[in-house]
Design a protein around this motif. Structure first.
Motif, short mmCIF file in Angstrom:
data_model
loop_
_atom_site.label_atom_id
_atom_site.label_comp_id
_atom_site.label_asym_id
_atom_site.label_seq_id
_atom_site.Cartn_x
_atom_site.Cartn_y
_atom_site.Cartn_z
N VAL A 185 4.35 -10.84 -1.82
CA VAL A 185 4.69 -11.75 -2.91
C VAL A 185 6.19 -11.84 -3.16
O VAL A 185 6.64 -12.51 -4.10
CB VAL A 185 3.98 -11.34 -4.21
N GLY A 186 7.00 -11.12 -2.34
CA GLY A 186 8.45 -11.21 -2.47
C GLY A 186 9.08 -10.16 -3.35
O GLY A 186 10.18 -10.37 -3.86
N LEU A 187 8.44 -8.99 -3.53
CA LEU A 187 9.03 -7.92 -4.32
C LEU A 187 10.24 -7.34 -3.61
O LEU A 187 10.26 -7.22 -2.38
CB LEU A 187 8.00 -6.82 -4.57
N THR A 188 11.25 -6.95 -4.38
CA THR A 188 12.46 -6.36 -3.82
C THR A 188 12.87 -5.14 -4.65
O THR A 188 12.46 -5.00 -5.80
CB THR A 188 13.62 -7.37 -3.80
N GLY A 189 13.67 -4.23 -4.05
CA GLY A 189 14.19 -3.08 -4.77
C GLY A 189 13.44 -1.81 -4.42
O GLY A 189 12.76 -1.71 -3.39
N THR A 190 13.59 -0.81 -5.29
CA THR A 190 12.94 0.48 -5.09
C THR A 190 11.74 0.59 -6.03
O THR A 190 11.72 -0.01 -7.10
CB THR A 190 13.91 1.63 -5.37
N ILE A 191 10.74 1.37 -5.60
CA ILE A 191 9.55 1.54 -6.43
C ILE A 191 9.91 2.37 -7.66
O ILE A 191 10.35 3.51 -7.54
CB ILE A 191 8.43 2.24 -5.64
N PRO A 192 9.74 1.83 -8.86
CA PRO A 192 10.12 2.58 -10.07
C PRO A 192 9.18 3.77 -10.29
O PRO A 192 7.98 3.69 -10.05
CB PRO A 192 9.94 1.56 -11.20
N PRO A 193 9.71 4.88 -10.76
CA PRO A 193 8.85 6.05 -11.04
C PRO A 193 7.82 5.77 -12.13
O PRO A 193 6.77 6.41 -12.17
CB PRO A 193 9.84 7.13 -11.46
N GLU A 194 8.12 4.78 -13.01
CA GLU A 194 7.19 4.46 -14.09
C GLU A 194 5.85 3.94 -13.57
O GLU A 194 4.87 3.87 -14.33
CB GLU A 194 7.80 3.42 -15.02
N LEU A 195 5.78 3.58 -12.29
CA LEU A 195 4.50 3.16 -11.72
C LEU A 195 3.45 4.25 -11.90
O LEU A 195 2.25 3.97 -12.01
CB LEU A 195 4.67 2.82 -10.24
N GLY A 196 3.88 5.49 -11.96
CA GLY A 196 2.96 6.60 -12.15
C GLY A 196 2.28 6.59 -13.51
O GLY A 196 1.32 7.36 -13.72
N ASN A 197 2.74 5.74 -14.43
CA ASN A 197 2.09 5.66 -15.74
C ASN A 197 0.75 4.94 -15.68
O ASN A 197 -0.06 5.05 -16.61
CB ASN A 197 2.99 4.92 -16.73
N LEU A 198 0.50 4.19 -14.60
CA LEU A 198 -0.76 3.44 -14.49
C LEU A 198 -1.83 4.37 -13.95
O LEU A 198 -2.34 4.22 -12.83
CB LEU A 198 -0.56 2.22 -13.57
N THR A 199 -2.22 5.33 -14.74
CA THR A 199 -3.09 6.40 -14.26
C THR A 199 -4.52 5.95 -14.00
O THR A 199 -5.33 6.72 -13.47
CB THR A 199 -3.11 7.56 -15.27
N GLY A 200 -4.85 4.73 -14.38
CA GLY A 200 -6.18 4.22 -14.08
C GLY A 200 -6.27 3.50 -12.74
O GLY A 200 -7.35 3.05 -12.34
N LEU A 201 -5.14 3.41 -12.03
CA LEU A 201 -5.13 2.68 -10.76
C LEU A 201 -6.06 3.32 -9.74
O LEU A 201 -6.01 4.52 -9.49
CB LEU A 201 -3.72 2.63 -10.18
N GLN A 202 -6.87 2.46 -9.11
CA GLN A 202 -7.71 2.88 -8.00
C GLN A 202 -7.26 2.25 -6.68
O GLN A 202 -7.48 2.81 -5.62
CB GLN A 202 -9.17 2.53 -8.27
N ARG A 203 -6.64 1.08 -6.76
CA ARG A 203 -6.11 0.39 -5.57
C ARG A 203 -4.68 -0.04 -5.86
O ARG A 203 -4.40 -0.68 -6.87
CB ARG A 203 -6.96 -0.85 -5.23
N LEU A 204 -3.77 0.27 -4.94
CA LEU A 204 -2.38 -0.13 -5.05
C LEU A 204 -1.94 -0.72 -3.73
O LEU A 204 -1.97 -0.05 -2.70
CB LEU A 204 -1.49 1.07 -5.42
#
Length: 561
Positions: free
Chosen positions: A487-506
């Motif tokens: 989808v055109g994402l750029t940059g580094t993966i933010p550490p805050e992604l770890g806050n989505l603790t309900g994620l089953q698929r990434l």
């Protein structure tokens, strides 16, 4: 209540056209046109554009494209299956919007709301049985609202008081979704035109055009229509244009354009073979497209059918006038031409497939289209009259829109922003979804770059691109999937992604992500599927994920030791 009717039989080209109460039924193919489901109009001061999409939402856009407000959401934008909105119309002074709210019980209510989304008022009462109220229209002075209720034409004051019935038992078509033409006030407010429909299930619908005074007096049957939307008031209210059906000797059906006075007198034949005509702003001319076997051409004529002039040859499609009456705009092809036939030019190469509306000062055209220059998305843009300046205001898709020029960092991501807009449905019982919403908005700011994501507090999270949720559509509880492949994402993966603790698929594959995989991904204790391939990531994947990951594709990245 006084009433009268007319019956006129005309012999035309070997066929007979019947206009009036005695005309027979003829098959009518249902036409569900896009602009009857979506409405685009300017506020009278030219500062806002209103995009109203039946069952999807009512959106107010500022003229610069920096602000987008969801005034009322529908099924797709409200995050709930309990209600929907349709049939929106703006008051003459531009301060309020009237529309129909459909509740789960099929109770259709006429409501109004301020342009900023506040002060919502239900005008029609809650009855003992289901009420099918629809098609609200403001009087020219903004003091009254006419609408249909079951098989009746009703009028009330703009605050819901003084409710009264104008026309009972006229066989109004009982399709509450706003299909077809709603009632329409004459420009001076002295009469209301509306359509009654009688159904013959073997042959189709029969549509009759009526007019009546706002006090219920002088009900007049004007004539039979080719289609239920095929009639238009002149700007001064002195005449109505209508398309009637002509049945030839061989039974073939054609359409004939007429004008007539509001009391049914002085019927004038303009011609045959048309698409939707348009009155000039001063009411002196009627523009129309006449079709033949060889081609379609744009004409103008006086209201009595005299002084017919060809304006553009070989062009068809709905047409409209510029507000100063000097030019005609041909929809779809996006051609403009002067009323004398000179200066034909195409405003947008390739044409416009959508709706348009002139600004109050006639200097700009607002356009809503399903396909933009760059994306297969819905777009609202403005175009200067000379077509030299185009400005995209909103981009989106069927499930959500975002303002084009807003600075996302000006959008508050406090709990109040995610919880108070339409973003999170039922925030009191969805408390865990509010921080998920905040986290996603932060991820959008850091990763989206030039990519289009419709993530905004003005759009329900249930409609956010690539976001999957647990729970029912009206009451989701957590974000369980984030699927953003290519989808055109750029940059580094933010550490805050770890806050989505309900994620089953990434799935962040096939973007332009760089840098190390953050160790905070190890906090995704429910994650089962991880796709990171197609990026330029370094480092390692947190080893704790190996306990529950079933699928991982990460271009050779190993688990951390």
């Amino acid at each position: 209540m006084k009433s009268k009717g007319i019956l006129v039989a005309l012999t035309l080209l070997g066929g007979v056209l019947l206009i009036g109460l005695a005309a027979g039924c003829y098959p009518v193919e249902e036409e569900y046109r896009d602009y009857q489901e979506t409405r685009l109009f300017w506020s009278p001061d030219g500062r806002h554009i209103i995009l109203a999409r039946d069952f999807t939402g009512i959106f107010v856009i500022d003229e610069a494209g920096t602000r987008l407000r969801t005034v009322d959401g529908g099924w797709a934008t409200g995050g709930s299956l309990s209600s929907a909105s349709f049939g929106a119309t703006l008051s003459p002074n531009g301060s309020r919007i009237a529309y129909v709210e459909e509740l789960r019980s099929n109770d259709l209510a006429i409501v109004t709301v301020a342009l900023d989304g506040t002060d919502k008022r239900r005008l029609t009462p809650i009855g003992a049985k289901e009420s099918l109220n629809s098609n609200p229209v403001w009087s020219p002075d903004g003091l009254q609202i006419a609408f249909t209720s079951d098989a009746r034409l009703m009028v009330m004051d703009a605050d819901g008081s003084n409710l009264r019935m104008l026309a009972p038992s006229v066989g109004l078509e009982e399709r509450p979704a706003g299909r077809g033409q709603p009632p329409a006030w004459s420009p001076d407010g002295s009469r209301i035109a509306f359509v009654g429909a009688a159904a013959d299930y073997d042959e189709g619908y029969e549509f009759t055009l009526y007019t009546v005074q706002p006090d219920g007096e002088e009900l007049v049957a004007i004539g039979k229509l080719a289609l239920n939307w095929a009639w238009w008031w002149s700007p001064d209210g002195s005449r109505l244009a209508l398309l009637a059906a002509e049945i030839g000797e061989a039974g073939e059906r054609g359409e004939v354009l007429y004008t007539v006075q509001p009391d049914g007198s002085d019927l004038a034949r303009i011609g045959e073979g048309f698409v939707q005509p348009a009155w000039s702003p001063n009411g002196a001319w009627l523009a129309f497209v006449q079709k033949s076997a060889e081609e379609s051409s744009v004409y103008i004529a006086r209201h009595d059918g005299s002084d017919v002039r060809q304006v553009a040859r070989g062009y068809g499609g709905p047409i409209s006038w510029s507000l100063d009456g000097t030019e005609l705009f041909i929809e779809g092809l996006a051609y403009a031409v002067r009323s004398d036939g000179s200066g034909l030019r195409q405003l947008v190469p390739g044409g416009i497939g959508g709706l348009f509306a002139w600004s109050p000062d006639a200097s700009r055209l607002a356009v809503f289209t399903g396909i933009s220059d760059d994306f297969q998305q819905e777009v609202v843009f403005t175009l200067s009259r000379d077509a030299t300046e185009k400005r995209v205001l909103v981009r989106g898709n069927h499930s959500g829109l975002v303002a084009e020029h807003s600075d996302w960092r000006d959008v508050s991501r406090a709990s109040e922003a995610c919880a108070q807009g339409p973003a999170v449905p039922y925030p009191d019982t969805n408390s865990a979804l509010v921080p998920d919403c905040e986290t996603l908005l932060m991820l959008r700011d850091k990763l989206a770059g030039d990519a289009f994501l419709n993530w905004s507090v003005a759009v329900p999270i249930t409609a956010w691109q690539g976001v999957h949720l647990e729970g029912s559509p009206g009451n989701p509880s957590r974000v369980t999937g984030l699927l953003l492949d290519d989808v055109g994402l750029t940059g580094t993966i933010p550490p805050e992604l770890g806050n989505l603790t309900g994620l089953q698929r990434l799935d962040l594959s096939n973007n332009d992500l760089r840098g190390d995989v953050p160790p905070e991904l190890g906090d995704l204790f429910a994650l089962q599927v991880l796709y990171l391939h197609g990026n330029s990531l370094t480092g390692c994947v947190p080893a704790v994920l190996s306990d529950h990951l079933r699928v991982m594709e990460a271009d050779g990245l190993e688990y951390c030791e």
